[in-house]
Design a protein around this motif. Sequence first.
Motif, PDB file in Angstrom:
ATOM      1  N   GLU A  57      26.401  17.553  -2.763  1.00 43.97           N
ATOM      2  CA  GLU A  57      25.333  17.062  -1.894  1.00 43.97           C
ATOM      3  C   GLU A  57      24.060  16.813  -2.692  1.00 43.97           C
ATOM      4  OE1 GLU A  57      24.568  20.035   1.064  1.00 43.97           O
ATOM      5  OE2 GLU A  57      23.592  21.401  -0.348  1.00 43.97           O
ATOM      6  N   ILE A  58      23.173  16.026  -2.080  1.00 45.04           N
ATOM      7  CA  ILE A  58      21.832  15.793  -2.609  1.00 45.04           C
ATOM      8  C   ILE A  58      20.829  16.355  -1.609  1.00 45.04           C
ATOM      9  CG2 ILE A  58      20.092  14.071  -3.213  1.00 45.04           C
ATOM     10  CD1 ILE A  58      22.407  12.174  -3.928  1.00 45.04           C
ATOM     11  N   LEU A  59      19.876  17.135  -2.105  1.00 41.12           N
ATOM     12  CA  LEU A  59      18.705  17.533  -1.317  1.00 41.12           C
ATOM     13  C   LEU A  59      17.531  16.714  -1.808  1.00 41.12           C
ATOM     14  CD1 LEU A  59      18.774  21.449  -1.099  1.00 41.12           C
ATOM     15  CD2 LEU A  59      19.868  19.775   0.387  1.00 41.12           C
ATOM     16  N   CYS A  60      16.843  16.052  -0.896  1.00 37.02           N
ATOM     17  CA  CYS A  60      15.717  15.202  -1.284  1.00 37.02           C
ATOM     18  C   CYS A  60      14.442  15.709  -0.624  1.00 37.02           C
ATOM     19  CB  CYS A  60      15.995  13.755  -0.883  1.00 37.02           C
ATOM     20  SG  CYS A  60      14.649  12.628  -1.283  1.00 37.02           S
ATOM     21  N   PHE A  61      13.490  16.152  -1.438  1.00 39.04           N
ATOM     22  CA  PHE A  61      12.252  16.741  -0.936  1.00 39.04           C
ATOM     23  C   PHE A  61      11.091  15.751  -0.918  1.00 39.04           C
ATOM     24  CE2 PHE A  61      14.713  20.475  -1.990  1.00 39.04           C
ATOM     25  CZ  PHE A  61      14.375  21.366  -0.986  1.00 39.04           C
ATOM     26  N   THR A  62      11.359  14.477  -1.167  1.00 41.56           N
ATOM     27  CA  THR A  62      10.306  13.468  -1.093  1.00 41.56           C
ATOM     28  C   THR A  62      10.638  12.464  -0.001  1.00 41.56           C
ATOM     29  OG1 THR A  62       9.231  11.620  -2.236  1.00 41.56           O
ATOM     30  CG2 THR A  62      11.414  12.248  -3.022  1.00 41.56           C
ATOM     31  N   HIS A  63       9.640  12.169   0.828  1.00 42.81           N
ATOM     32  CA  HIS A  63       9.814  11.227   1.933  1.00 42.81           C
ATOM     33  C   HIS A  63      10.224   9.847   1.417  1.00 42.81           C
ATOM     34  CE1 HIS A  63       9.346  10.006   6.055  1.00 42.81           C
ATOM     35  NE2 HIS A  63       8.362   9.160   5.805  1.00 42.81           N
ATOM     36  N   THR A  64       9.896   9.547   0.168  1.00 39.75           N
ATOM     37  CA  THR A  64      10.172   8.229  -0.402  1.00 39.75           C
ATOM     38  C   THR A  64      11.645   7.859  -0.324  1.00 39.75           C
ATOM     39  OG1 THR A  64       8.325   8.515  -1.928  1.00 39.75           O
ATOM     40  CG2 THR A  64       9.920   6.800  -2.477  1.00 39.75           C
ATOM     41  N   TYR A  65      12.528   8.818  -0.559  1.00 39.53           N
ATOM     42  CA  TYR A  65      13.955   8.506  -0.625  1.00 39.53           C
ATOM     43  C   TYR A  65      14.749   9.056   0.567  1.00 39.53           C
ATOM     44  CZ  TYR A  65      12.525   7.383  -5.376  1.00 39.53           C
ATOM     45  OH  TYR A  65      11.878   6.856  -6.464  1.00 39.53           O
ATOM     46  N   ALA A 100       7.824  13.060  -7.797  1.00 42.36           N
ATOM     47  CA  ALA A 100       9.227  12.818  -8.172  1.00 42.36           C
ATOM     48  C   ALA A 100       9.337  11.921  -9.398  1.00 42.36           C
ATOM     49  CB  ALA A 100       9.993  12.214  -7.001  1.00 42.36           C
ATOM     50  N   ARG A 101       8.554  12.255 -10.416  1.00 42.56           N
ATOM     51  CA  ARG A 101       8.597  11.476 -11.649  1.00 42.56           C
ATOM     52  C   ARG A 101       9.989  11.586 -12.295  1.00 42.56           C
ATOM     53  NH1 ARG A 101       4.697   9.174 -10.230  1.00 42.56           N
ATOM     54  NH2 ARG A 101       6.422   7.712 -10.149  1.00 42.56           N
ATOM     55  N   GLY A 102      10.565  10.430 -12.666  1.00 42.96           N
ATOM     56  CA  GLY A 102      11.866  10.411 -13.317  1.00 42.96           C
ATOM     57  C   GLY A 102      13.024  10.727 -12.389  1.00 42.96           C
ATOM     58  N   GLU A 103      12.801  10.689 -11.077  1.00 47.02           N
ATOM     59  CA  GLU A 103      13.842  11.025 -10.097  1.00 47.02           C
ATOM     60  C   GLU A 103      13.913   9.917  -9.053  1.00 47.02           C
ATOM     61  OE1 GLU A 103      13.036  15.851 -10.527  1.00 47.02           O
ATOM     62  OE2 GLU A 103      12.804  14.891  -8.587  1.00 47.02           O
ATOM     63  N   LYS A 159      19.063  10.448  -9.489  1.00 48.95           N
ATOM     64  CA  LYS A 159      18.622  11.206 -10.664  1.00 48.95           C
ATOM     65  C   LYS A 159      17.735  12.346 -10.180  1.00 48.95           C
ATOM     66  CE  LYS A 159      17.576  11.870 -15.134  1.00 48.95           C
ATOM     67  NZ  LYS A 159      16.432  11.147 -15.703  1.00 48.95           N
ATOM     68  N   GLY A 160      17.982  13.545 -10.694  1.00 51.90           N
ATOM     69  CA  GLY A 160      17.186  14.697 -10.302  1.00 51.90           C
ATOM     70  C   GLY A 160      17.565  15.916 -11.102  1.00 51.90           C
ATOM     71  N   VAL A 161      17.417  17.084 -10.500  1.00 53.10           N
ATOM     72  CA  VAL A 161      17.725  18.349 -11.161  1.00 53.10           C
ATOM     73  C   VAL A 161      18.976  18.945 -10.518  1.00 53.10           C
ATOM     74  CG1 VAL A 161      16.933  20.713 -11.588  1.00 53.10           C
ATOM     75  CG2 VAL A 161      15.324  18.800 -11.784  1.00 53.10           C
ATOM     76  N   LYS A 217       0.837  -1.206   0.000  1.00 54.20           N
ATOM     77  CA  LYS A 217       0.000   0.000   0.000  1.00 54.20           C
ATOM     78  C   LYS A 217       0.871   1.255   0.000  1.00 54.20           C
ATOM     79  CE  LYS A 217      -3.985  -2.056   2.345  1.00 54.20           C
ATOM     80  NZ  LYS A 217      -4.754  -2.130   3.625  1.00 54.20           N
ATOM     81  N   ILE A 218       1.938   1.242   0.802  1.00 55.32           N
ATOM     82  CA  ILE A 218       2.849   2.392   0.845  1.00 55.32           C
ATOM     83  C   ILE A 218       3.511   2.587  -0.511  1.00 55.32           C
ATOM     84  CG2 ILE A 218       4.978   3.292   1.879  1.00 55.32           C
ATOM     85  CD1 ILE A 218       4.181   1.773   4.444  1.00 55.32           C
ATOM     86  N   TYR A 219       3.912   1.489  -1.126  1.00 53.87           N
ATOM     87  CA  TYR A 219       4.549   1.557  -2.448  1.00 53.87           C
ATOM     88  C   TYR A 219       3.582   2.138  -3.483  1.00 53.87           C
ATOM     89  CZ  TYR A 219       6.875   0.007  -6.745  1.00 53.87           C
ATOM     90  OH  TYR A 219       7.478  -0.030  -7.977  1.00 53.87           O
ATOM     91  N   ALA A 220       2.329   1.671  -3.453  1.00 52.38           N
ATOM     92  CA  ALA A 220       1.330   2.163  -4.416  1.00 52.38           C
ATOM     93  C   ALA A 220       1.045   3.647  -4.192  1.00 52.38           C
ATOM     94  CB  ALA A 220       0.047   1.352  -4.283  1.00 52.38           C
ATOM     95  N   LYS A 221       1.060   4.085  -2.934  1.00 53.09           N
ATOM     96  CA  LYS A 221       0.809   5.497  -2.626  1.00 53.09           C
ATOM     97  C   LYS A 221       1.972   6.372  -3.077  1.00 53.09           C
ATOM     98  CE  LYS A 221      -0.149   8.583   1.273  1.00 53.09           C
ATOM     99  NZ  LYS A 221      -0.343   8.674   2.745  1.00 53.09           N
ATOM    100  N   ARG A 222       3.195   5.903  -2.855  1.00 53.54           N
ATOM    101  CA  ARG A 222       4.391   6.686  -3.177  1.00 53.54           C
ATOM    102  C   ARG A 222       4.698   6.711  -4.672  1.00 53.54           C
ATOM    103  NH1 ARG A 222       5.848  10.101   0.838  1.00 53.54           N
ATOM    104  NH2 ARG A 222       5.430   9.139   2.838  1.00 53.54           N
ATOM    105  N   LYS A 223       4.366   5.627  -5.372  1.00 55.39           N
ATOM    106  CA  LYS A 223       4.626   5.516  -6.817  1.00 55.39           C
ATOM    107  C   LYS A 223       6.092   5.821  -7.161  1.00 55.39           C
ATOM    108  CE  LYS A 223      -0.092   7.017  -7.804  1.00 55.39           C
ATOM    109  NZ  LYS A 223      -0.939   8.047  -8.431  1.00 55.39           N
ATOM    110  N   PRO A 224       7.043   5.154  -6.502  1.00 51.37           N
ATOM    111  CA  PRO A 224       8.453   5.473  -6.762  1.00 51.37           C
ATOM    112  C   PRO A 224       8.936   4.947  -8.113  1.00 51.37           C
ATOM    113  CG  PRO A 224       8.298   3.618  -5.265  1.00 51.37           C
ATOM    114  CD  PRO A 224       6.891   4.098  -5.487  1.00 51.37           C
ATOM    115  N   GLU A 225      10.093   5.470  -8.533  1.00 49.76           N
ATOM    116  CA  GLU A 225      10.687   5.091  -9.810  1.00 49.76           C
ATOM    117  C   GLU A 225      11.625   3.882  -9.659  1.00 49.76           C
ATOM    118  OE1 GLU A 225      10.357   6.510 -12.932  1.00 49.76           O
ATOM    119  OE2 GLU A 225       8.744   7.768 -12.200  1.00 49.76           O
TER     120      GLU A 225
END
Length: 311
Positions: A251-259, A292-295, A272-274, A168-176
């Motif tokens: 450094e990496i800044l990550c604004f999604t709880h997923t990662y 975080a599509r494509g990230e 992968k990001g900007v 359920k968590i995976y389906a909610k987060r929709k990670p790449e």
Amino acid sequence: MARIRDFFETNEGWIFAVSDYNHPHGLRSLLRYIPDPSGERAARGTRYRKMDFDQAFEFLRQNRPDYIQDLHVVPESDVLQLYDPSQGLRAVVKMDPKTEKIALILNQAGVPWEEMGITGSRLIGLQAPASDIDFVVYGPMWWKARDIVDRSKREGVIQDLDEDTWKKIYAKRKPEISLEEFMLHEKRKGNRGMIDGTYFDLLFTRDWNQIQPLDEGRPVGQGLVEAQVTDCEFAFDSPAIFRLDHPEVKEILCFTHTYAGQALPGERIEAKGVLEETANGLRLVVGTTREARGEWIRSLSLLEKATQKRL
């Protein structure tokens, strides 16, 4: 004096979640609840409707467009009340045996009451029967709390998530990343659990003396980085921060709880990001959109160890 995980209410009765540590022009936040006679939640004699990300922006575009920037920025003069997670915990544990149980497990193992808090719907009295428990621990004590939760799982005092909950968590987060990769990373993070059938998160918030402004950045294009992680002190913060040993990207800044918490010091990661240019060089930003599509961030070291175990 507001930190992430705090909430506040405006003069209109709108309830916002604080989303930053620094507030130079007003409280940087996201609108979460508005009064609504047909709302599904109720507290203090008022019914409220919960707002998702897009709904909140649309509501403010129509009602207070001056609040809209990259987040919602609310002048201090419009704030009626601040809800502090640390103060709120004392009240919540008197009414909520499950939250009390988590607090006592942590406190009896050495986490002071003043270093703990409760956030989310329980902080503001708008929880539903099936609401998760969003439990906060401040600063370095968070790492101690995570170890206590891990030990409590092994002892059977706290339960781990079952397969269906992970899905359920995976389906909610929709990670790449695949479900298998997602669960491999998540299960070792140690910041999720079940207490008497209710799901809870162990959320990180900085101590006051850890708060510093982020360098401003200018996007310069997409980036794919492979590097060794050197520091993860704020890997579970918002944004999560990973320091890197890399010739250009520091450094990496990550604004999604997923990662958040995705890698440990010394591990080799792929992200992968900007790319952003700052006064101190390049950084990679992950979570530049809501989903975080494509990230992504993935620990190559962790994946390699898992492959070797299977062979």
